[in-house]
Write an enzyme that holds these catalytic residues in place. Structure first.
Site, PDB file in Angstrom:
ATOM      1  N   SER A  27       0.838  -1.208   0.000  1.00  0.00           N
ATOM      2  CA  SER A  27       0.000   0.000   0.000  1.00  0.00           C
ATOM      3  C   SER A  27       0.868   1.251   0.000  1.00  0.00           C
ATOM      4  O   SER A  27       0.541   2.250   0.623  1.00  0.00           O
ATOM      5  CB  SER A  27      -0.930   0.009   1.224  1.00  0.00           C
ATOM      6  OG  SER A  27      -1.646  -1.188   1.315  1.00  0.00           O
ATOM      7  N   THR A  56       0.523   5.116  -3.658  1.00  0.00           N
ATOM      8  CA  THR A  56      -0.066   6.460  -3.611  1.00  0.00           C
ATOM      9  C   THR A  56       0.840   7.401  -2.826  1.00  0.00           C
ATOM     10  O   THR A  56       1.081   8.542  -3.203  1.00  0.00           O
ATOM     11  CB  THR A  56      -1.465   6.402  -2.964  1.00  0.00           C
ATOM     12  OG1 THR A  56      -2.310   5.623  -3.802  1.00  0.00           O
ATOM     13  CG2 THR A  56      -2.054   7.790  -2.789  1.00  0.00           C
ATOM     14  N   ALA A  95      -1.639  12.112   1.867  1.00  0.00           N
ATOM     15  CA  ALA A  95      -2.190  10.784   1.588  1.00  0.00           C
ATOM     16  C   ALA A  95      -1.306   9.667   2.141  1.00  0.00           C
ATOM     17  O   ALA A  95      -0.087   9.761   2.165  1.00  0.00           O
ATOM     18  CB  ALA A  95      -2.356  10.593   0.083  1.00  0.00           C
ATOM     19  N   VAL A 104      -4.130   2.604   1.326  1.00  0.00           N
ATOM     20  CA  VAL A 104      -5.227   1.864   1.944  1.00  0.00           C
ATOM     21  C   VAL A 104      -5.569   0.616   1.121  1.00  0.00           C
ATOM     22  O   VAL A 104      -6.602  -0.003   1.310  1.00  0.00           O
ATOM     23  CB  VAL A 104      -6.458   2.785   2.144  1.00  0.00           C
ATOM     24  CG1 VAL A 104      -7.140   3.067   0.797  1.00  0.00           C
ATOM     25  CG2 VAL A 104      -7.425   2.217   3.168  1.00  0.00           C
ATOM     26  N   GLY A 105      -4.666   0.209   0.224  1.00  0.00           N
ATOM     27  CA  GLY A 105      -4.973  -0.906  -0.668  1.00  0.00           C
ATOM     28  C   GLY A 105      -5.205  -2.212   0.048  1.00  0.00           C
ATOM     29  O   GLY A 105      -6.106  -2.972  -0.304  1.00  0.00           O
ATOM     30  N   GLU A 106      -4.398  -2.486   1.042  1.00  0.00           N
ATOM     31  CA  GLU A 106      -4.490  -3.791   1.703  1.00  0.00           C
ATOM     32  C   GLU A 106      -5.476  -3.799   2.862  1.00  0.00           C
ATOM     33  O   GLU A 106      -6.065  -4.823   3.191  1.00  0.00           O
ATOM     34  CB  GLU A 106      -3.112  -4.184   2.260  1.00  0.00           C
ATOM     35  CG  GLU A 106      -2.045  -4.291   1.203  1.00  0.00           C
ATOM     36  CD  GLU A 106      -0.679  -4.329   1.847  1.00  0.00           C
ATOM     37  OE1 GLU A 106      -0.161  -5.433   2.055  1.00  0.00           O
ATOM     38  OE2 GLU A 106      -0.134  -3.256   2.170  1.00  0.00           O
TER      39      GLU A 106
END
Lengths: 776, 157, 301
Positions: A528, A531, A732, A735-737
């Site tokens: 994650s 970004t 930022a 938060v992908g995982e």
């Protein structure tokens, strides 16, 4: 260019790749056309979980018409691996899991390659297998890697030669033994998490070609073009300068396409047939256990607290069933150790996290990198303790969850974050505390909550690089090395570039596919981190380009660059109110007055980002100044209804809220949360790779079931909060995982609320629940 | 092994192809016609990434022999857009965020398109049931379902 | 052994007449395999379970894809009729809804466009969805061979998992169903791991109808799938239902009898214990649902 979205950060612009993906134009690796010269490779794989290779005869394979070459372990003697080099490309003397590749066959067609692979004669001497981590750690267990002590390893991983322990991470904080006496309640339990698989809908595929010039090209469906370049080049003795990896769109990764797994097979095979491209494609069946799987886990947890509602002490032992090779998995063990408290402030902690070799498939990174597994035990233990102390689970979490400024488990000071608000929001979303009436007399309803945290797990210094290059019409090419796996990385990069440059989002093009020969460096698209890290690099590159432009125009106008800005694709002066289109000037520069020459020229901005502040940790205590770059925190709540007559769980609603620092693209954040929730729910209710004597028995979609459109919860309520990250682009963080982490324990806590039965082992199949109801 | 000289209309274009008996429709599309929109996700009729229309009805192209489709009409994801205009369901997938990695998308679009052909106003349950054979690992299905709902509403106007 | 990446080489023939099929089977023997939808055969070739030299496509034989219904004669379903055809056909929906329900429960919509009733039955999987309904609807299998056509009662058709009474050279052309008993109602209930789209780990077909000759006034037929080597009828439960007034208690007892009759196995999909228990649950639910609809006067025959 009809739409003009200025200042796109924080706006839900459409994805840059959507059009290509709905028309079938988006090229995935297997879609690339190589013409009639393309050859195909298939691997010969071990049928035994643990055996010595006594004899290997490739003769019968070579006799088949259409076979071009055979490669064996003798051709690939070096070791490969990300953190611990413990793995050969093809086995040399020993196989360690069912599916371990012992040879590869290259042929004119996939059919011939397969037929020839079946003709390779391998004689094995079976060895006793280690199929449970608790067996693996016994002193008398068969030793799977006698040479463990001689493997190359990064400095923060600690193999124990002479054992099956390839890494151990310890935390010794406070005085756990002394603390138990001060606890009003102590609960202890053991939890098990089975192996699961990522199930990207696109199976792994790689095509490799060794040119006669010495350049090696690998087209692969990969999250890690640069890591593959580095690792494969290193092992096969190629200069990184001669190794080129091209990564097209990826049909889902979830970690399975990080690092190197099957891609090295294609490169080793291609070496035998210089000038010819060789394609190796995993079948769905191979996908289940010949690349990476998520490691199994046995977790022992003991946790105690006071009647005032404070968690005082935690003792955990994690035994990771990390499989035959732990080159990547060793760091999961480490991540589990340094995050072992979950998102709670606990003064006394004793953690032992062991990475154990077993004769199971190779454990690797999967969405959450150990966090879904450990939170399965932590978040149920927290509920158990809350119950023992007669405190509401939401209130209990609020009282104990880590706050900005707290000194956390590794001694690091926690940054500001919004976990409390996330817990609050998910509780509200499911009307926490309100008892719901079941839809039928044979059904029971329940609600549960779980919190979580996760830090990017990686070396201390993974770098990102980016460039921004203008075209004549002021459209921009953005070079990135991070991969588009579906998570929206390219879209975010385009938004960041447009925002930082001051041009409309629609003017940005991503320079894909990522090609290590032309694209800027990116460690891997994992953790994650894209970004945040790649976002920082793109922002820096855009700012660099912007600075160059403003300097030129300032000279042209004879003004101070500080009085100029780029807005909507035009340079504007706050002083003179002049404006100038970026068109042409970004390539051709600007003429000086009176035909006295030119200034400027093609604009190319460059940027990089690398965290420089992560410190080492004491190997005995796990303590240090800064273990990780940051944590992303969040919470989920589930409402379930259980059918007492079948055991089937209906997911009525799942609420999820995470602190993303700043949502660069709010709708994409929601989309990530929804997808993660369903992957988490699928792992909670359906998924386990099942073994019989080390052999997977459900390695196909027929018997490894994942959630379909009818199984997914119909109500998924997603939220985010934005407490900015000090070094993230516009604050930022990733938060992908995270959306996958809290789902399973939230569901388990909801089922406990409904039935009063606690389930320690995943998955929560209807059968398991029904049979437990009969025993209850 | 005999080859079969077949004639098949693909996305409106009549094609003559020589195919071996053991070639699947999916292999024919991807290898012989370079139509790589339909994907190979399992080769066993389970994931739906290879879904195409065969004489108007969705099928798993990995479970059809190319030799069988002699005389038939096939539509792949490449054939959904007409005259450079996305179809209603394609447009809705873009707008509603029904796309993430994009690998299930071609099959998902074909199944959704076929559903709206036979049932222009499906309920949410009907949409979900129609997509059971199309696995998606990224989206959680929410936005896909919403996109199909949106396309259905658009189709009525 | 792992599945192959593709299909091994074979020849494909689209058969035009039954005679051609008989001849090809005589010539090629076990090297020939019959195909209709291919959804099972192609998977099995890929898995290496079979390795035919010749694949004979039967679905273009005359009548193979036809559904015929006559009030007196009942229903004739060509063997190559697909699950979607079956599930949507007005006569099947109106008069044999049980069959439509079962067909509609198979896998996914695209697969149901290929999967056929004949293939589903001939593969003789214990979890075949159309098998339990075929039992309670008294289906008869039309078998074609060198000696011409014969009919086999469904109850005599299966010999074990993957095994039928078909002899080398024989193949199925149709399945016939007699008219349903007057005012009959049926229900097919299936439990998979997913809510839909999965193979049955247990399935139950229940057919009920008023019958003045039965002491209870009703007769029920119950057939269980996936809990024995072949589909099981449950005479003990059916007898019980014929002799006891319909209602929750009677149904619960019948469900117990059904569970007792089942002889399930443990496998990767479910344990024997769970399967047996689910026979009880599904049978009871099926009986209740059927009883509700028989009682409702709206149902027509």
């Amino acid at each position: 260019m009809s739409e003009q979205t200025t200042n796109p950060v924080g706006k839900s612009v459409p994805r840059v790749d959507a059009y290509d993906k709905v028309t079938g134009a988006a090229a995935f690796t297997d879609d690339l056309q190589f013409g009639p010269g393309l050859l195909f490779g298939r691997a010969v794989r071990s049928p035994y979980p643990h055996a010595l290779i006594k004899r290997l005869d490739v003769g019968p394979a070579l006799e088949l018409r259409g076979v071009k070459a055979v490669v064996t372990g003798a051709d690939t003697p070096g070791f490969i691996g990300l953190y611990l080099k413990d793995r050969h490309i093809f086995c040399t003397d020993r196989v360690r899991y069912v599916g371990d590749p012992v040879a590869g066959v290259v042929a004119a067609s996939e059919e011939i390659a397969e037929e020839a692979a079946r003709r390779v004669v391998v004689e094995y001497e079976e060895l006793p297998a280690v199929l449970d981590p608790l067996q693996a750690i016994q002193p008398d267990a068969p030793l799977l890697h006698p040479d463990l002590g001689s493997y190359d390893v990064v400095p923060f991983i600690f193999p124990q030669p002479g054992t099956n322990i390839s890494n151990v991470f310890r935390v010794r904080k406070g005085d756990v033994e002394g603390a138990w006496a001060q606890c009003d309640a102590v609960v202890a339990d053991t939890y098990r998490v089975p192996h699961i698989q990522h199930v990207p809908i696109e199976p792994h595929v790689a095509i490799a070609r060794w040119d006669l010039s010495g350049e090696v090209t690998l087209w692969s469906s990969t999250q890690s073009p640069f890591a593959q370049r580095d690792l494969i080049a290193h092992t096969l003795g190629i200069s990184q300068g001669d190794m080129r990896v091209i990564g097209n769109y990826i049909g889902g990764g979830f970690g399975s396409k990080a690092g190197v797994s099957m891609e090295a097979l294609a490169v080793a095979m291609a070496r035998q047939v210089p000038g010819r491209p060789v394609k190796v494609r995993m079948t769905r069946e191979e996908e289940f256990y010949c690349c990476f799987v998520r490691q199994g886990l046995v977790a022992r947890v003991k946790i105690g607290g006071t009647k005032e509602g404070r968690i005082l002490a935690l003792q955990v032992e994690y035994y990771w069933d990390a499989g035959a090779y732990t080159e990547y998995g060793v760091n999961i063990t480490r991540a589990a150790g340094y995050s072992s408290t979950g998102p709670y402030n606990i003064p006394n902690v004793k953690t032992d996290s062991y990475c154990l070799y077993t004769n199971h498939p190779v454990g690797g990174p999967m969405r959450g990198f150990g966090m879904p597994e450990i939170h399965w035990s932590i978040e149920q233990s927290v509920d158990q303790l809350a119950e023992a102390l007669a405190i509401d689970p939401v209130a209990f979490r609020q009282r104990n969850c880590v706050q900005g400024g707290d000194v956390i488990v590794t001694g690091m000071t926690m940054h500001p974050h919004g976990l409390s608000e996330c817990i609050e929001r998910v509780a509200q979303r499911i009307d926490w505390g309100k008892k719901e009436v079941p839809s039928a007399p044979h059904k029971r309803r329940g609600k549960g909550v779980a919190a979580c945290w996760k830090a990017p797990a990686m070396p201390p210094n993974p770098g990102s690089e980016a460039w921004v290059r203008f075209n004549e019409d002021a459209t921009v090419s953005v070079g990135v090395g991070g991969q588009e796996l579906g998570q929206g990385a390219f879209t975010v990069a385009a938004q960041v570039a447009a925002e930082a440059l001051g041009i409309p989002y629609e003017w940005v093009r991503i320079a894909n596919p990522v090609d290590t020969k032309y694209s800027p460096y990116e460690w891997q698209t994992v953790a994650s981190r894209i970004t945040w890290s790649m976002g920082n690099a793109v922002k820096a590159a855009a700012e660099d380009a912007r600075r160059q432009i403003l300097e030129i125009v300032a000279r042209y106008w004879d003004q101070d660059p500080g009085d100029l800005d780029i807005r909507g694709g035009e340079v504007v002066s706050s002083k003179s109110e002049q404006s100038l289109s970026l068109r042409n000037l970004v390539v051709y520069g600007l003429p000086l007055p009176d035909d006295q020459g030119w200034i400027g020229g093609p604009i190319i901005g460059r940027g990089k980002f690398m965290p420089t502040y992560v410190t080492g940790l004491d190997p005995e205590t796990g303590q240090g100044a800064r273990a990780v770059v940051h944590y992303t925190t969040g919470a989920q709540a589930a409402e379930v209804e259980v059918d007492l007559e079948t055991g089937r769980v209906e997911l009525l609603c799942i609420a999820a809220a995470y602190d993303v620092g700043k949502a660069i693209n709010p709708e994409q954040v929601h989309a990530q949360l929804e997808g993660g929730v369903v992957q988490g729910a699928s792992s909670a209710l359906l998924e386990a790779l099942t073994f019989q004597d080390g052999r997977p028995v459900n390695a196909s979609f027929v018997d490894y079931r994942i959630m379909t459109a009818v199984d997914a919860p119909q109500r998924i309520l997603t939220d985010f909060v934005e407490v900015p990250q000090d070094d993230g682009p516009w604050g930022a963080r990733g938060v992908g995982e995270h959306p996958m982490i809290a789902t399973a324990p939230a569901i388990a806590n909801a089922i406990y609320d409904a039935l009063g039965i606690r389930f320690n082992d995943l998955p929560l199949t209807a059968e398991k629940i029904y049979l437990a109801l009969q025993g209850a | 092994m005999a080859n079969h000289a077949i004639t098949v209309t693909v996305n409106g274009v009549k094609e003559r192809v020589d195919v071996p008996s053991n070639m699947t429709l999916l292999e024919m599309l991807r290898q012989r016609l370079a139509l790589t929109g339909a994907k190979n996700g399992c080769g066993a009729g389970e994931c739906g990434a290879c879904t195409v229309l065969l004489d108007g009805e969705p099928v798993n192209a990995c479970m059809v022999l190319a030799a069988e489709v002699d005389g038939a009409a096939v539509v792949t994801v490449e054939g959904l857009a007409q005259d450079g205009q996305l179809s209603a369901v394609q447009q809705a997938f873009v707008e509603e965020g029904g796309v993430q990695c994009g690998f299930c998308t071609p099959g998902m679009l074909i199944s959704a398109h076929a559903l709206l052909q036979r049932n222009p106003r499906p309920t949410e349950d009907e949409i979900r049931e129609a997509l059971v054979g199309n696995l998606c690992r990224c989206t959680g299905y929410t936005r896909i379902v919403r996109a199909v709902q949106k396309a259905a509403q658009g189709g009525v106007e | 052994m792992l599945a192959r990446p593709g299909l091994v080489s074979f020849d494909y023939v689209r058969a035009r007449t039954p005679g051609e099929v008989v001849q090809l089977l005589a010539e090629h023997g076990a090297d020939a395999r019959l195909m209709m939808g291919g959804t099972d055969l192609l998977v099995r070739i890929r898995d290496g379970a079979v390795r035919p030299r010749l694949v004979v496509d039967l679905k273009h034989l005359p009548g193979m894809r036809d559904i015929l219904y006559q009030q007196q004669a009942g229903l004739t379903v060509g063997a190559a009729v697909t699950m979607n055809q079956l599930a949507r056909h007005p006569a099947v929906v109106a008069h044999y809804p049980l069959l439509a329900q079962a067909a509609n429960s198979v896998a996914s919509y695209p697969l149901r466009n290929r999967a056929t009733i004949g293939g589903n039955l001939c593969n003789a999987s214990p979890c075949a969805d159309t098998a339990p309904p075929s039992y309670v609807l008294a289906g008869r299998i039309v078998v074609h061979g060198s000696a011409g056509e014969q009919e086999v009662a469904i109850a005599d058709f299966f010999r074990g998992p993957g095994q039928t009474v078909l002899q080398p050279g024989q193949f199925v052309t149709a399945i016939r169903f007699p008219p349903s008993p007057a005012a009959a109602s049926g229900r097919y209930l299936k439990l998979g791991r997913n809510k839909a789209g999965d193979l049955a780990i247990v399935s139950v077909a229940v057919l009920g109808f008023p019958d003045a000759s039965a002491p209870s006034g009703y007769r029920f037929r119950i057939a269980l799938g996936a809990v024995a080597p072949v589909v099981l009828r449950v005479p003990a439960a059916e007898e019980w239902l014929a002799h006891h007034p319909p209602g929750a208690e009677t149904f619960a007892r019948a469900a117990d009898l059904a569970a007792a009759a089942a002889s399930p196995i443990d496998d990767v999909r479910a344990s024997a214990d769970y399967r047996r228990a689910m026979v009880r649950t599904l049978t009871r639910r099926g009986l209740n649902a059927v009883a509700d609809t028989i009682a409702a006067p709206t149902g027509s025959a």
